[in-house]
Scaffold this motif. Structure first.
Motif, PDB file in Angstrom:
ATOM      1  N   LEU A 284      -0.194  27.064  23.113  1.00 24.03           N
ATOM      2  CA  LEU A 284      -1.458  26.440  23.499  1.00 24.03           C
ATOM      3  C   LEU A 284      -2.185  25.840  22.298  1.00 24.03           C
ATOM      4  O   LEU A 284      -2.842  24.809  22.415  1.00 24.03           O
ATOM      5  CB  LEU A 284      -2.358  27.462  24.204  1.00 24.03           C
ATOM      6  CG  LEU A 284      -1.794  27.938  25.545  1.00 24.03           C
ATOM      7  CD1 LEU A 284      -2.711  28.958  26.176  1.00 24.03           C
ATOM      8  CD2 LEU A 284      -1.613  26.758  26.478  1.00 24.03           C
TER       9      LEU A 284
ATOM     10  N   LEU B 289      -6.028  24.996  21.369  1.00 24.91           N
ATOM     11  CA  LEU B 289      -6.727  26.098  22.019  1.00 24.91           C
ATOM     12  C   LEU B 289      -6.247  27.423  21.452  1.00 24.91           C
ATOM     13  O   LEU B 289      -5.075  27.784  21.595  1.00 24.91           O
ATOM     14  CB  LEU B 289      -6.484  26.058  23.527  1.00 24.91           C
ATOM     15  CG  LEU B 289      -6.837  27.321  24.298  1.00 24.91           C
ATOM     16  CD1 LEU B 289      -8.322  27.611  24.194  1.00 24.91           C
ATOM     17  CD2 LEU B 289      -6.437  27.189  25.740  1.00 24.91           C
TER      18      LEU B 289
ATOM     19  N   ASN C 137      -6.304  30.823  22.257  1.00 22.29           N
ATOM     20  CA  ASN C 137      -6.607  31.471  23.522  1.00 22.29           C
ATOM     21  C   ASN C 137      -6.688  32.982  23.377  1.00 22.29           C
ATOM     22  O   ASN C 137      -5.685  33.683  23.473  1.00 22.29           O
ATOM     23  CB  ASN C 137      -5.551  31.086  24.557  1.00 22.29           C
ATOM     24  CG  ASN C 137      -5.822  31.721  25.891  1.00 22.29           C
ATOM     25  OD1 ASN C 137      -6.936  32.156  26.152  1.00 22.29           O
ATOM     26  ND2 ASN C 137      -4.816  31.793  26.723  1.00 22.29           N
TER      27      ASN C 137
ATOM     28  N   HIS D 215      -5.202  35.432  25.890  1.00 21.87           N
ATOM     29  CA  HIS D 215      -3.769  35.719  25.966  1.00 21.87           C
ATOM     30  C   HIS D 215      -3.537  37.222  26.132  1.00 21.87           C
ATOM     31  O   HIS D 215      -2.659  37.645  26.876  1.00 21.87           O
ATOM     32  CB  HIS D 215      -3.082  35.233  24.682  1.00 21.87           C
ATOM     33  CG  HIS D 215      -1.590  35.194  24.775  1.00 21.87           C
ATOM     34  ND1 HIS D 215      -0.926  34.255  25.531  1.00 21.87           N
ATOM     35  CD2 HIS D 215      -0.631  35.983  24.227  1.00 21.87           C
ATOM     36  CE1 HIS D 215       0.382  34.470  25.429  1.00 21.87           C
ATOM     37  NE2 HIS D 215       0.584  35.509  24.656  1.00 21.87           N
TER      38      HIS D 215
ATOM     39  N   GLU E 226      -6.484  28.350  33.306  1.00 23.30           N
ATOM     40  CA  GLU E 226      -6.609  26.958  32.876  1.00 23.30           C
ATOM     41  C   GLU E 226      -7.508  26.199  33.832  1.00 23.30           C
ATOM     42  O   GLU E 226      -8.452  25.518  33.422  1.00 23.30           O
ATOM     43  CB  GLU E 226      -5.225  26.310  32.821  1.00 23.30           C
ATOM     44  CG  GLU E 226      -5.218  24.959  32.142  1.00 23.30           C
ATOM     45  CD  GLU E 226      -5.548  23.799  33.069  1.00 23.30           C
ATOM     46  OE1 GLU E 226      -6.217  22.861  32.624  1.00 23.30           O
ATOM     47  OE2 GLU E 226      -5.139  23.832  34.251  1.00 23.30           O
TER      48      GLU E 226
ATOM     49  N   PHE F 188     -10.620  26.764  31.407  1.00 24.12           N
ATOM     50  CA  PHE F 188     -10.429  25.889  30.258  1.00 24.12           C
ATOM     51  C   PHE F 188     -10.516  24.411  30.588  1.00 24.12           C
ATOM     52  O   PHE F 188     -10.792  23.599  29.717  1.00 24.12           O
ATOM     53  CB  PHE F 188      -9.093  26.194  29.577  1.00 24.12           C
ATOM     54  CG  PHE F 188      -9.101  27.501  28.846  1.00 24.12           C
ATOM     55  CD1 PHE F 188      -9.966  27.714  27.783  1.00 24.12           C
ATOM     56  CD2 PHE F 188      -8.260  28.539  29.223  1.00 24.12           C
ATOM     57  CE1 PHE F 188      -9.994  28.910  27.110  1.00 24.12           C
ATOM     58  CE2 PHE F 188      -8.282  29.754  28.552  1.00 24.12           C
ATOM     59  CZ  PHE F 188      -9.153  29.939  27.496  1.00 24.12           C
TER      60      PHE F 188
ATOM     61  N   SER G 153     -12.620  31.065  25.249  1.00 28.20           N
ATOM     62  CA  SER G 153     -11.569  32.046  25.516  1.00 28.20           C
ATOM     63  C   SER G 153     -12.069  33.472  25.257  1.00 28.20           C
ATOM     64  O   SER G 153     -11.666  34.402  25.944  1.00 28.20           O
ATOM     65  CB  SER G 153     -10.331  31.744  24.677  1.00 28.20           C
ATOM     66  OG  SER G 153     -10.506  32.172  23.356  1.00 28.20           O
TER      67      SER G 153
ATOM     68  N   SER H  82     -11.842  36.273  28.043  1.00 29.32           N
ATOM     69  CA  SER H  82     -11.129  37.511  27.742  1.00 29.32           C
ATOM     70  C   SER H  82     -12.011  38.716  28.028  1.00 29.32           C
ATOM     71  O   SER H  82     -11.600  39.679  28.691  1.00 29.32           O
ATOM     72  CB  SER H  82     -10.679  37.474  26.280  1.00 29.32           C
ATOM     73  OG  SER H  82     -10.881  38.687  25.641  1.00 29.32           O
TER      74      SER H  82
ATOM     75  N   PHE I 151       0.452  26.141  29.734  1.00 25.85           N
ATOM     76  CA  PHE I 151      -0.114  27.414  30.167  1.00 25.85           C
ATOM     77  C   PHE I 151       0.938  28.269  30.860  1.00 25.85           C
ATOM     78  O   PHE I 151       0.964  29.491  30.703  1.00 25.85           O
ATOM     79  CB  PHE I 151      -1.323  27.194  31.083  1.00 25.85           C
ATOM     80  CG  PHE I 151      -2.616  27.117  30.342  1.00 25.85           C
ATOM     81  CD1 PHE I 151      -3.338  28.260  30.062  1.00 25.85           C
ATOM     82  CD2 PHE I 151      -3.090  25.900  29.900  1.00 25.85           C
ATOM     83  CE1 PHE I 151      -4.526  28.186  29.355  1.00 25.85           C
ATOM     84  CE2 PHE I 151      -4.280  25.826  29.200  1.00 25.85           C
ATOM     85  CZ  PHE I 151      -5.000  26.963  28.926  1.00 25.85           C
TER      86      PHE I 151
ATOM     87  N   SER J  41       3.098  29.790  28.229  1.00 29.12           N
ATOM     88  CA  SER J  41       2.328  30.836  27.567  1.00 29.12           C
ATOM     89  C   SER J  41       2.235  32.080  28.451  1.00 29.12           C
ATOM     90  O   SER J  41       2.412  33.213  27.983  1.00 29.12           O
ATOM     91  CB  SER J  41       0.935  30.302  27.242  1.00 29.12           C
ATOM     92  OG  SER J  41       0.176  31.263  26.583  1.00 29.12           O
TER      93      SER J  41
END
Lengths: 347, 293
Positions: B27, B33, B35, B38, B78, B82, B97, B101, B192, B195
């Protein structure tokens, strides 16, 4: 009156603006107390000091720091070791070296020593860190947070490791915290319009341009970094002296997340942004906390984390709808003088 | 023999770290990004595994299901989180992010459980193979082979498939890629999905090693992924995988050779090493400047 304000050169105007901001903080503290209770108000003010400290570095340089919770923590530990008497220290930390046991002083010298010590440490860290490009600085400040966290847990003879640190004398009262908050706000606001502050903000807008105009970006960042670490450390001193007991978990990534959320929600370009952010997040958290308690009473189930969910949602909303933050990127006095300037031109 | 054991440990740990870093770096590579959520994709995968194993689904089916759920979660993230901030400054993306999270973790904490729950996995996964005096855990072995499989198929995916080529082009120059008729949303979704799939695999490897799930289980992995991606050079996939192995090497060597008194400072020392590497290569081993592109 309005004209006189706009005629002031930046530094006195910043001072005037910072005093207005400080007055707002004091009034908010007085008004907030009957609404939320003293503890909430004082903790909000401590967050305010730390967030304003963070903004001295991040708002001016445009580089986000994840490491300020570390300075907050060092401030708490060092000042506690300085203000505790030998008896409480031996109770909590039986393996403390003799020279540290004998240290015992009042709040003011402890505050000064702690802040200077953290300043010196931050200056040293700043030498390797501030040379790095912006994003790498952020990554490295994350390392500062992890390294400090590891030390808090591992240096057990000084910190009681993962256990709670208690027995700190209650040397800090509400008005001490208010005074520290006022000082932090004034210092941060004036620094923003000082030579170094202006250089930093120039480098944020255009790094190459600033360098080409003779700005030593690395040095300017180092100055702001050191100053902001010192303010964060003062917040730590207030935290330890007010609560008298704390855990190393108060200085981990969650604390960093709180400071960053407050700064970014309020506005990460200005000092007023930090102030507004702290009040916004505190108010929303308190409302949700009360809501959660009411719901718990009615539904008889346990709801925890509602305030944190609110803060995260607020951050998300600001990122999507208003990236410059609630307060925007202008200070109060800048806003006033902007509004009057076109009128001057027509006169 | 000890040196060999350390090498094996570093290699198997490095496999897990490289997978984490790779899933994270995809990403960064395409969208700038970073992220932080994650880690929460991993957590979601972990809870899926918990739910499936407790309802008696055989392990062979758990693996693809976990990956599928992580991919779906990544795509949802996403679409909902995002897309509104796509193309913004990297710091805005990072902060978004963070918020996401935190949000996912808290929601799991409030509505599922704040406690750790044990996941029952096949016993094979908790065994270890002995080669003479060397020992290798089965999860580590699996993670290493999974990593190798991913590392071998990933370049093929990026070079030979249409989506892969579009992703690489988007990483080079997103506006021009769109002018060439590549659909932005499709490339982003593909990134995405990749990922998310890697997060799913990481989730399985992670619970194979620790045996429990909790809402905060993604916190440590994402730090490792972030660091490895940063040291490897944000935006470089090869660098990220390489740095994953390097991180594991530093960690295992410190673990093996640090004297008892300083052992508690291990993660501090790891970070000192990482900052030294950053000072030597400010943009990471194979990196570029994100903010300036």
């Amino acid at each position: 009156m309005r004209d006189r304000l706009t005629e002031l050169s930046p530094l006195p105007r910043a001072l005037a603006g910072s005093l207005a901001l400080a007055a707002f903080v004091v009034v908010a503290a007085i008004v907030g107390e009957p609404l939320a209770g003293e503890t909430i108000v004082v903790l909000a003010l401590i967050n305010l000091i730390a967030t304003v400290g963070l903004s001295v570095f991040s708002s001016n340089s445009g580089v986000m720091s994840f490491g300020h919770a570390a300075f907050f923590g060092v401030g708490a530990y060092v000042s506690s070791l300085l203000t505790m008497d030998a008896f409480s220290k031996e109770l909590l930390l039986p393996n403390l070296p003799g020279w540290a046991v004998d240290l015992h002083m009042g709040l003011l010298p402890a505050l000064v020593i702690t802040v200077l010590l953290v300043g010196a440490v931050a200056l040293l860290i700043g030498f390797p860190l501030m040379r790095l490009p912006s994003l790498s600085v952020s990554i490295a400040t994350f390392g500062v947070l992890i390294i400090a966290g590891t030390v808090f847990f591992a240096a057990t003879q000084f910190t009681n490791g993962s256990g709670a640190f208690y027995g700190v004398p209650p040397t800090v009262g509400k008005w001490t915290v208010v005074a520290l908050a006022v000082i932090a706000v004034v210092v941060a606001r004036v620094f923003r319009d000082s030579v170094v502050g202006l250089q930093l903000r120039a480098s944020k807008e255009d790094d190459f341009g600033a360098r080409a105009s003779g700005v030593r970006v690395t040095r300017a960042r180092r100055v702001a970094w050191t100053l902001s670490a010192m303010i964060a450390a003062a917040a730590g001193v207030a935290y330890a002296g007010y609560l008298t007991a704390f855990s190393p978990r108060a200085f981990n990534f969650d604390a960093t997340f709180v400071f960053i959320t407050m700064l970014v929600v309020g506005g990460r370009e200005s000092t007023i942004g930090a102030v507004v952010g702290v009040f916004a997040i505190t108010a929303v958290s308190q409302l949700l906390e009360n809501l959660g308690q009411t719901l718990e009473g009615q539904l008889s189930l346990e709801i925890v984390g509602l305030p944190q969910i609110g803060a995260a949602l607020l951050l998300l909303a600001v990122m999507i709808f208003r990236r410059e933050g609630i307060a925007g990127s202008l200070e109060l006095d800048e806003r006033l003088s902007r509004r009057t300037r076109p009128r001057e031109a027509t006169q | 023999v000890q040196v060999l054991q350390v090498a094996i440990d570093a290699l198997s740990l490095g496999g897990t770290y490289a997978l984490l870093a790779l899933g994270f770096a995809v990403l960064v590579n395409i969208l700038n990004l970073i992220n932080w959520a994650h880690g929460e994709l991993i957590t979601v995968g972990g809870y899926t595994a918990l739910w499936l194993t407790t309802s008696g689904v055989p392990f062979v089916w758990v693996v693809p299901a976990v990956i599928a759920v992580s991919v779906t979660a990544a795509l949802l993230l996403e679409r909902l989180g995002f897309r509104p901030v796509r193309g913004a400054h990297p710091m805005t993306l990072l902060l978004t992010s963070f918020a996401l999270s935190q949000l996912i973790r808290l929601v799991l904490q409030v509505f599922v459980s704040a406690q750790s729950k044990a996941v029952r996995l096949p016993d094979v996964l908790s065994e270890s193979l002995a080669l003479g005096s060397l020992r290798v855990g089965v999860p580590q072995l699996l993670s290493l082979s999974a990593t190798l499989a991913v590392l071998l198929t990933f370049p093929w995916f990026l070079r030979r498939t249409r989506t892969g080529i579009a992703m690489r082009a988007a990483a080079e120059d997103f506006p021009v890629t769109r002018l060439m008729g590549v659909r932005a949303n499709r490339v982003v979704a593909a990134a995405f999905a990749v990922s998310g799939a890697l997060a799913g695999i990481s989730a399985i490897l992670l619970i194979a090693q620790r045996g429990t799930v909790n809402p905060g289980m993604g916190a440590d992995p994402v730090i490792i992924a972030f660091v490895a991606a940063a040291i490897g050079g944000l935006g470089s996939l090869g660098g990220a995988a390489m740095a994953g192995f390097l991180y594991a090497l530093i960690e295992t060597v410190l673990q093996a050779y640090l004297p008892g008194g300083v052992a508690a400072y291990q993660s501090a020392l790891v970070w000192v090493c990482l900052i030294v590497i950053l000072s030597w290569r400010p943009y990471g081993l194979l990196g570029r400047d994100l903010a300036r592109v």
